[in-house]
Design an enzyme around this catalytic site. Structure first.
Site, short mmCIF file in Angstrom:
data_model
loop_
_atom_site.label_atom_id
_atom_site.label_comp_id
_atom_site.label_asym_id
_atom_site.label_seq_id
_atom_site.Cartn_x
_atom_site.Cartn_y
_atom_site.Cartn_z
N ARG A 188 -6.86 39.49 45.74
CA ARG A 188 -6.08 39.05 44.58
C ARG A 188 -4.64 39.60 44.65
NH1 ARG A 188 -8.66 37.22 40.25
NH2 ARG A 188 -10.56 38.17 41.05
N THR A 189 -4.53 40.88 44.92
CA THR A 189 -3.20 41.50 44.97
C THR A 189 -2.38 40.91 46.13
OG1 THR A 189 -4.12 43.55 44.08
CG2 THR A 189 -1.98 43.70 45.15
N LYS A 194 -5.26 52.33 64.72
CA LYS A 194 -6.08 53.54 64.73
C LYS A 194 -5.40 54.63 65.54
CE LYS A 194 -9.84 52.62 62.39
NZ LYS A 194 -10.70 51.50 62.78
N ARG A 211 -1.24 48.73 50.36
CA ARG A 211 -2.52 49.00 49.71
C ARG A 211 -3.26 49.97 50.62
NH1 ARG A 211 -5.39 47.09 45.00
NH2 ARG A 211 -7.60 47.46 45.36
N HIS A 226 -1.20 51.73 40.50
CA HIS A 226 -1.16 50.31 40.86
C HIS A 226 -0.15 49.66 39.91
CE1 HIS A 226 -2.16 46.53 42.43
NE2 HIS A 226 -3.41 46.39 42.04
#
Ligand SMILES: [Zn+2]
Lengths: 152, 302
Positions: B53-54, B82, B103, B131
């Protein structure tokens, strides 16, 4: 006077940490790792003092505390005094004051904080309360009380 | 250059400016009007954990304004990163873009990114931390639905202990003389670190019915099963905090229900058809609000 001399013999070179909060001396030795430094250390516990009821005192021979160590000391016993001794005289009095930002001294207690999970990142705290010495992680915002500090 | 790590990075004037601009941008967000205010700009969306959604609302916002997006959407796509530190990854991505949405599963990740990035960092959620664009879209929705932000009676319901959206929304609404009603089981009550900084009036309740008739806004959050060691306890608690159309007969006719979505069954689907349901518009509002924020951060200065 002679009794005092017996307790605290003057040292030629080194550091005298005075006015330590009673009972904190031992912890300061541990956290600053002074006992491991190989020099002679004297710890005096529960010394009668005019200013406070009781205080602890530490004498470190042939070693001068650096700024980082003094900051740690400030967190452990904010009213302590540091005297640098050179040739039997007080050469320098260092102010023991909690800095407004505290870097690389204390662990963030939040295990999921980025400061505990990323190579090369040092912890960073902001002093948010001058009286209670509460500090706050600048990354995750976690606040810690002075008695729950976990030193690096 | 400004980073948006937390809602505290924006003062009231900036917040009101963003909400006003978001309102103007609604037709662009809906695709009814064209805009080129971010023509040639690139937004990097760096999602070290998935949040569809974000991410999609940021990408939609950017493209509606004529900009474009690069980035990655989930941890598997980042396997090549990584061993690389977040700081190094951010330095690289910042070199390829005009702004970065981050995020990340760890608290404080956005703050760290802001220390090394040469372009604005927008926090798209860091662990249980901040957020801020969610908070902005919540504020926008309340203002748009009710007509004002000042002096409202706002109920927050559900998991108030772990729900970060209600924590930062409370802090933000505190600037607007809000009267708060915190409704939750005792074990999921609003934490002290949130209520400590509220100077407006607030009260706690275990039963929604006590206060429902007073509210202008009811913000519902999901109570997660994982918070309860005993499944039976969970069922009891979750059942007691469900909203349905029947219950809402006691609410003010203009009372609006918000929810950060996705919902499970804390709001019954029969509420969707009532005049109280604002949560689908709220989800859409993520686009115009993020458009306004992006313009503010990287748009051409007027
Ligand atoms: Zn932290």
């Amino acid at each position: 006077m002679s009794e005092n001399l017996l307790k605290v013999q003057p040292i030629r070179n080194g550091t005298v940490i005075d006015h330590i909060r009673a009972g904190r001396g031992r912890k300061i030795l541990d956290i600053l790792g002074l006992s491991k430094s190989g020099t002679t250390i004297s710890l005096l516990v529960n010394v009668q003092s005019k200013k406070q009821k009781r205080k602890d005192m530490i004498k470190v021979e042939d070693r001068e505390l650096d700024e980082n160590e003094i900051e740690k000391l400030a967190l452990l016993s904010p009213n302590a005094r540091v005297n640098i001794i050179r040739n039997y005289a007080v050469a320098e009095k260092k102010e023991v004051k909690i800095p407004s930002f505290i870097s690389s001294i204390v662990h963030c207690p939040n295990e999921n904080c980025i400061s505990n999970n990323e190579r090369g990142v040092s912890s960073n705290f902001k002093l948010i309360d001058e009286e209670t010495h509460q500090i706050q992680c600048t990354y995750c915002g976690r606040k810690i009380e002075e008695d729950k500090l976990n030193f690096l | 250059m400004k980073h948006i790590v937390s809602i505290e990075d924006l003062d009231n004037k900036s917040i009101m400016g963003i909400l006003k601009r978001a309102k103007e941008l609604l037709p662009v967000a809906k695709g009814n009007k064209k805009s080129k205010t971010l023509d040639g700009k690139i937004l990097a969306t760096c999602f070290f954990e998935p949040s569809t959604r974000t991410r999609l609302s940021f990408e939609s916002a950017m493209q509606r304004l004529g900009g474009s997006c690069i980035g990655f959407a989930d941890p598997s796509a980042t396997s090549h990163l990584k061993g690389e530190t977040l700081s190094d990854a951010i330095r690289m991505v910042a070199g390829y873009s005009d702004a970065v949405v981050l995020r990340h599963p760890r608290e404080g990740a956005a703050k760290l990114a802001s220390e090394v990035s040469e372009v604005p960092i927008i926090n798209g959620g860091d662990g249980a931390g901040q957020h801020p664009t969610q908070t902005l879209l919540d504020l926008f929705t309340i203002k748009d639905e009710i007509g004002k932000l000042e002096g409202l009676k706002v109920g927050m319901l559900g998991d108030l202990r772990y729900g970060r959206t209600v924590h930062s929304l409370s802090q933000a609404l505190n600037r607007f003389n809000t009267k708060f009603f915190f409704i939750s089981p005792k074990s999921l009550a609003m934490p002290e670190h949130v209520t400590d900084v509220l100077d407006s009036h607030w009260s706690t309740h275990e039963n929604l019915k006590e206060v429902l008739g007073d509210l202008d806004v009811l913000y519902v959050t999901r109570i997660q099963k994982e918070r309860f060691p005993d499944l039976e306890d969970y069922k009891k608690v979750a059942g007691a905090y469900k909203i349905n159309a029947e219950l809402l007969k006691n609410a003010k006719s203009k009372m609006k229900i918000l929810h950060p979505l996705p919902r499970v069954d804390e709001i019954s689907t029969d509420v969707d058809e009532t005049k109280h349901a604002a949560y689908f518009r709220q989800a859409f509002n993520g686009v115009p609000v993020r458009m306004a924020l992006l313009e503010k951060l990287i748009g051409a200065k007027k």
